[in-house]
Design a protein around this motif. Sequence first.
Motif, short mmCIF file in Angstrom:
data_model
loop_
_atom_site.label_atom_id
_atom_site.label_comp_id
_atom_site.label_asym_id
_atom_site.label_seq_id
_atom_site.Cartn_x
_atom_site.Cartn_y
_atom_site.Cartn_z
N VAL A 2 12.63 8.98 8.09
CA VAL A 2 14.24 8.27 6.82
C VAL A 2 13.87 7.82 6.39
O VAL A 2 13.02 6.54 5.90
CB VAL A 2 15.03 6.98 7.82
CG1 VAL A 2 16.03 6.58 7.18
CG2 VAL A 2 15.67 8.05 9.74
N LEU A 3 15.09 7.79 4.80
CA LEU A 3 14.29 7.74 3.35
C LEU A 3 13.94 6.15 3.72
O LEU A 3 15.15 5.39 3.78
CB LEU A 3 14.98 8.15 2.14
CG LEU A 3 14.48 7.91 0.96
CD1 LEU A 3 13.26 8.20 0.38
CD2 LEU A 3 16.42 8.73 -0.11
N HIS A 4 13.05 5.41 3.22
CA HIS A 4 12.94 4.95 2.88
C HIS A 4 12.90 3.82 0.75
O HIS A 4 12.21 4.74 0.54
CB HIS A 4 11.44 3.65 3.67
CG HIS A 4 11.11 2.42 3.65
ND1 HIS A 4 12.24 2.25 5.61
CD2 HIS A 4 10.88 1.04 3.62
CE1 HIS A 4 11.82 0.27 5.34
NE2 HIS A 4 11.13 -0.17 4.69
N ASP A 5 13.44 2.61 0.70
CA ASP A 5 13.24 1.98 0.23
C ASP A 5 11.12 2.24 -0.77
O ASP A 5 10.83 1.35 0.09
CB ASP A 5 14.24 0.78 -0.66
CG ASP A 5 13.84 0.44 -1.81
OD1 ASP A 5 13.56 0.74 -2.71
OD2 ASP A 5 14.44 -0.99 -2.05
N THR A 6 10.94 2.19 -2.33
CA THR A 6 10.13 2.53 -2.41
C THR A 6 9.69 1.40 -2.66
O THR A 6 8.39 0.43 -2.80
CB THR A 6 9.66 3.61 -3.07
OG1 THR A 6 10.45 3.01 -4.50
CG2 THR A 6 9.27 4.84 -2.93
N HIS A 7 10.26 0.16 -3.12
CA HIS A 7 10.05 -1.34 -3.16
C HIS A 7 10.59 -2.03 -2.02
O HIS A 7 11.95 -2.60 -2.40
CB HIS A 7 11.08 -1.59 -4.45
CG HIS A 7 11.23 -3.41 -4.86
ND1 HIS A 7 12.23 -3.33 -5.79
CD2 HIS A 7 10.36 -3.72 -4.87
CE1 HIS A 7 11.88 -4.98 -5.66
NE2 HIS A 7 10.34 -4.88 -5.62
N THR A 8 10.06 -2.30 -1.49
CA THR A 8 10.50 -3.35 -0.08
C THR A 8 8.85 -3.98 0.65
O THR A 8 8.28 -3.78 0.25
CB THR A 8 10.54 -1.70 0.63
OG1 THR A 8 10.90 -2.83 1.89
CG2 THR A 8 9.17 -1.16 1.21
N ILE A 57 4.37 10.12 3.61
CA ILE A 57 5.00 9.52 1.92
C ILE A 57 4.52 10.77 0.93
O ILE A 57 3.56 11.37 1.30
CB ILE A 57 4.43 8.22 1.46
CG1 ILE A 57 4.00 7.17 2.81
CG2 ILE A 57 4.37 8.56 0.13
CD1 ILE A 57 2.71 6.06 1.85
N ALA A 58 5.51 11.54 0.32
CA ALA A 58 5.42 12.71 -0.45
C ALA A 58 6.49 13.05 -1.12
O ALA A 58 7.67 11.63 -1.16
CB ALA A 58 5.89 13.75 0.71
N ALA A 106 0.76 -1.00 0.21
CA ALA A 106 0.19 -0.28 -0.32
C ALA A 106 0.90 1.19 0.12
O ALA A 106 0.51 1.93 -0.62
CB ALA A 106 -0.77 0.17 0.98
N ALA A 107 1.64 1.10 0.84
CA ALA A 107 2.56 2.09 0.80
C ALA A 107 3.52 2.65 -0.48
O ALA A 107 3.24 4.02 -1.25
CB ALA A 107 4.24 2.04 2.23
N GLU A 108 3.66 1.60 -0.97
CA GLU A 108 3.85 2.15 -2.54
C GLU A 108 3.09 2.34 -3.50
O GLU A 108 3.30 3.49 -4.37
CB GLU A 108 4.99 0.29 -3.36
CG GLU A 108 5.01 0.50 -4.69
CD GLU A 108 6.12 -0.81 -4.62
OE1 GLU A 108 6.45 -0.76 -6.27
OE2 GLU A 108 5.82 -1.86 -4.14
N ILE A 109 2.32 2.18 -3.77
CA ILE A 109 0.95 2.62 -4.33
C ILE A 109 0.30 4.30 -4.09
O ILE A 109 0.61 5.10 -4.76
CB ILE A 109 -0.48 1.90 -4.72
CG1 ILE A 109 0.24 0.40 -4.81
CG2 ILE A 109 -1.59 2.61 -4.48
CD1 ILE A 109 -0.93 -0.58 -4.20
N LEU A 110 0.50 4.25 -2.90
CA LEU A 110 0.49 5.79 -1.78
C LEU A 110 1.34 6.36 -2.78
O LEU A 110 1.68 7.96 -2.95
CB LEU A 110 0.75 5.92 -0.59
CG LEU A 110 -0.62 4.93 -0.23
CD1 LEU A 110 -0.22 4.69 1.40
CD2 LEU A 110 -1.89 5.99 0.16
N ALA A 111 3.43 6.02 -2.60
CA ALA A 111 3.68 6.97 -3.06
C ALA A 111 4.19 6.98 -4.88
O ALA A 111 4.46 8.95 -5.11
CB ALA A 111 5.57 6.07 -3.03
#
Length: 587
Positions: free
Chosen positions: A577-583, A567-568, A532-537
């Motif tokens: 802390v920046l997190h990998d969007t593919h996770t 997420i922005a 979901a976080a990846e789609i929100l990004a």
Amino acid sequence: MRMTNGDTDKTWEVAAHTFAVGVGSFTKSLKHNEYGEVDTAQFLKFVAATRGDGHGFQDVPSGPERQPGKGSAAFTNPQAGLAADRLTHHPAGYSMPPAPSVNSLSTAAEMVELYWMALLRDIPLNELDAHGEVAEAAEELNQVFEDALSHDKEAGRLTPGVDLPGHGSTFIPFTSATLFRLGLPGDHTGPLVSQFFVRPAAFGTQTIDQKQRPYAGNCDFLTDFDDWLCAQNSGKDRHDQAYPAANEHDDSFYDPTGARYISTMRDLARFVNKDALHQAYFNATLILLSGKAKWTDGNPYSDVGPLKGREAGFGVLGGPHILALVSEVATRALKIVWNQKWQVHLRLRPEAYGGLAHVQTVGVGGVKRNYGLPSFLSETCAAKMILDRYKSLLLPMAFTPGSPTHPAYGAGHATVAGACVTILKAYFKTFSKTADKTVVPTPFNTLFERLEPGGETIRPYGKPDPIKGYVTGKAENGDWGRISLAKSVFDELTIEGELNKLAENVAMGRSMGGVHWRTDNARSLMLGEAIAAEILADITTDVNEKPEFTFRTFGRKADGEPAIVRIAHGRIYVDDVLHDTHTSSLL
């Protein structure tokens, strides 16, 4: 090469100079011998198909039919995990940690919990806290989980803060009031079942009544070894019905008292046996919208956003957007977790483990086989009660054919739950911060409802009434239904906590029916959250308004607190802390 627990490629010496394969793997609808051990040739062909291009499953022989000429149950969509998707990375690009192995202390501890769930399936939920057997279950489960945490060293072992309440290396013991919960933020407060399950939902001009016709109580299945073995071979029940048609042969499988809100663990298992997967979260969205829940502050159309007053969200960042999105993420979650099931882990279902426990401890025709399961399992109070009640150590199932015909790990329902609930926590305001940055979750009682007096329909006019809290179960007069929750308890409930409970109810409801392990559920919630976080990004860069989304994670950090995700601009930040969007996990 993605890590697994190694069970698929392992061989067990089950008796002197006698070997078996597939002991720790999914094998349902393949041919099994009289002990429930899978046919070696069929299993090897099956494994080869899971590691191929997806076209080998048609060539895998099926087990013996339940009824001549009717065929065995089909595998459930084993090619789904090979499908690409334009909104996410390819399913093969995601990963989950290894599942606990079949011989581990962790899996044995999980089985003790499943035995207790089966034993307590029909207790009214409002009576759980005070029930003597629930207290006994909590005490025993605390012991077996503590032992597993202390002595199990394998990579897939249970972990506090993910699989169990707690954080880091600290397990927070269960009480009668918190038994069978995951320890998600807010899930320890109030009733087991989420408030989003116990009220009608306004669906346009219609009202969705969330009552359901319950299954008959004290009616469990696959507790006889011959019946269990036929189900392993065919994937069907004695009426030749596969999992999608479970418990549908005739009226005897249903409680005659009529429809009710979810009031027992069996009721919860029934819901997740027949739900439309995204159903619970779509209904929750309707309740949040009709209850005037606030948008997250990062939505430009929120009550603190720069576009408030003159513009309103609709097809983007408004009601129609969230109603479509909360359902849309489900198919992405399923593709990704199906790859984990079929192409990676192939974990056995709990009902198959019950067969191993029975053959190792009780035996078949006077013959026992040694599968290396921890010996303490059969000495637990739960196992002894199962043996006394059913004359076997098979796991009593809530569904006539047992589990569906796909592997256990990860869990489809839990992955979808994780994805859908994360979308809701990101779109709606679930917490605020004080001047000293203390997190204050948004109370559930800030929502309002417009129920017609004396009814369960939604009126579209007039001043809204304060929303009420409920626990479900059996009233003093013997009727099943909702019972008003004490105001002091209800006022402690939060939107975040009840959304987390909703995800947990669906995930653990699968275990209450006997078809999933605790670790299947907990880890799949976190996988769904990351999807979901990846789609929100992507949404933050796709739409013109450039919103920000903020929510707190299911998992807990070493300090016991969930992480805050922001997420922005197409990026995911976890505690800034920046997190990998593919996770595959945000923690």
